[in-house]
Design an enzyme around this catalytic site. Structure first.
Site, short mmCIF file in Angstrom:
data_model
loop_
_atom_site.label_atom_id
_atom_site.label_comp_id
_atom_site.label_asym_id
_atom_site.label_seq_id
_atom_site.Cartn_x
_atom_site.Cartn_y
_atom_site.Cartn_z
N CYS A 221 0.85 -1.19 0.00
CA CYS A 221 0.00 0.00 0.00
C CYS A 221 0.89 1.24 0.00
O CYS A 221 1.87 1.29 0.74
CB CYS A 221 -0.88 -0.02 1.26
N HIS B 281 -9.02 -4.14 -1.28
CA HIS B 281 -8.03 -3.33 -0.56
C HIS B 281 -8.39 -1.85 -0.63
O HIS B 281 -8.39 -1.14 0.38
CB HIS B 281 -6.64 -3.59 -1.16
N GLU B 282 -8.72 -1.37 -1.84
CA GLU B 282 -9.02 0.06 -2.00
C GLU B 282 -10.33 0.43 -1.30
O GLU B 282 -10.42 1.49 -0.68
CB GLU B 282 -9.08 0.45 -3.48
N HIS C 244 -10.00 1.28 2.30
CA HIS C 244 -9.55 2.65 2.62
C HIS C 244 -10.74 3.58 2.87
O HIS C 244 -10.62 4.53 3.63
CB HIS C 244 -8.70 3.23 1.48
NI NI Z 1 -3.70 0.94 0.06
#
Ligand code: NI
Length: 166
Positions: free
Chosen positions: A96, A138-139, A142
């Site tokens: 990341c 993963h995104e 966030h």
């Molecule tokens: Ni990330």
């Protein structure tokens, strides 16, 4: 087309829950453009989320097409994304831009269906598999203030220091 500063752990803004985008207007398209420029300026960058540049809106870009021999949709702009379906959990390695010194092993679905708007306000749906599915999950994390380091099964066994390149 500025490259924006990417926040890094433990910046408190990375722990915030981002707000829905209420209008796919010119300001949003400028944000998407700047996010994309920032993602592409990072070697190996395959995704970015607006909170990583301190903008607490539910906007993400994923483009894993630099990886060889995998299924992908190319550039995906995901505004107010929702995952509709998760299947086949598996462990894989993630990095990341906001955690530059480490990679980690994280459990993710290998097959997802995601619904979102693009930067022009058109509703879209993607079925993603493998690495692309992992990148989307993963995104999207966030947007809810989650980093991959929050999902490690074991900090002792699943977190790996990156080798410094000088
Ligand atoms: Ni990330």
């Amino acid at each position: 087309m500025p490259v924006l500063t990417v926040l890094t752990y433990p910046d408190a803004r990375l722990k915030e829950v981002a707000k829905p985008v209420d209008s796919c207007d010119g300001a949003l398209r400028t944000l998407v453009h700047d996010l994309e420029t920032t993602m592409r300026a990072s070697p190996g960058g395959v995704g970015i989320a607006a909170p990583q540049v301190g903008v607490l809106l539910r906007a993400v870009i994923v483009d894993v097409s630099i990886k060889k021999n995998i299924a992908h949709h190319g550039r995906m702009v995901l505004i107010n994304p929702e995952i509709l379906l998760w299947e086949d959990m598996a462990v894989g390695r993630e990095g990341c831009m906001s955690v530059p010194d480490y990679t980690g092993n994280v459990m993710r679905a290998q097959r997802i269906k995601v619904q979102a708007y693009n930067e022009f306000g058109h509703a879209t749906q993607y079925e993603c598999v493998g690495y692309e599915a992992r990148a989307v999950q993963h995104e999207l994390d966030h947007l809810d203030g989650m980093l991959f380091i929050d999902r490690l099964v074991s900090r002792r066994h699943d977190l790996f220091a990156r080798v410094k390149k000088n």
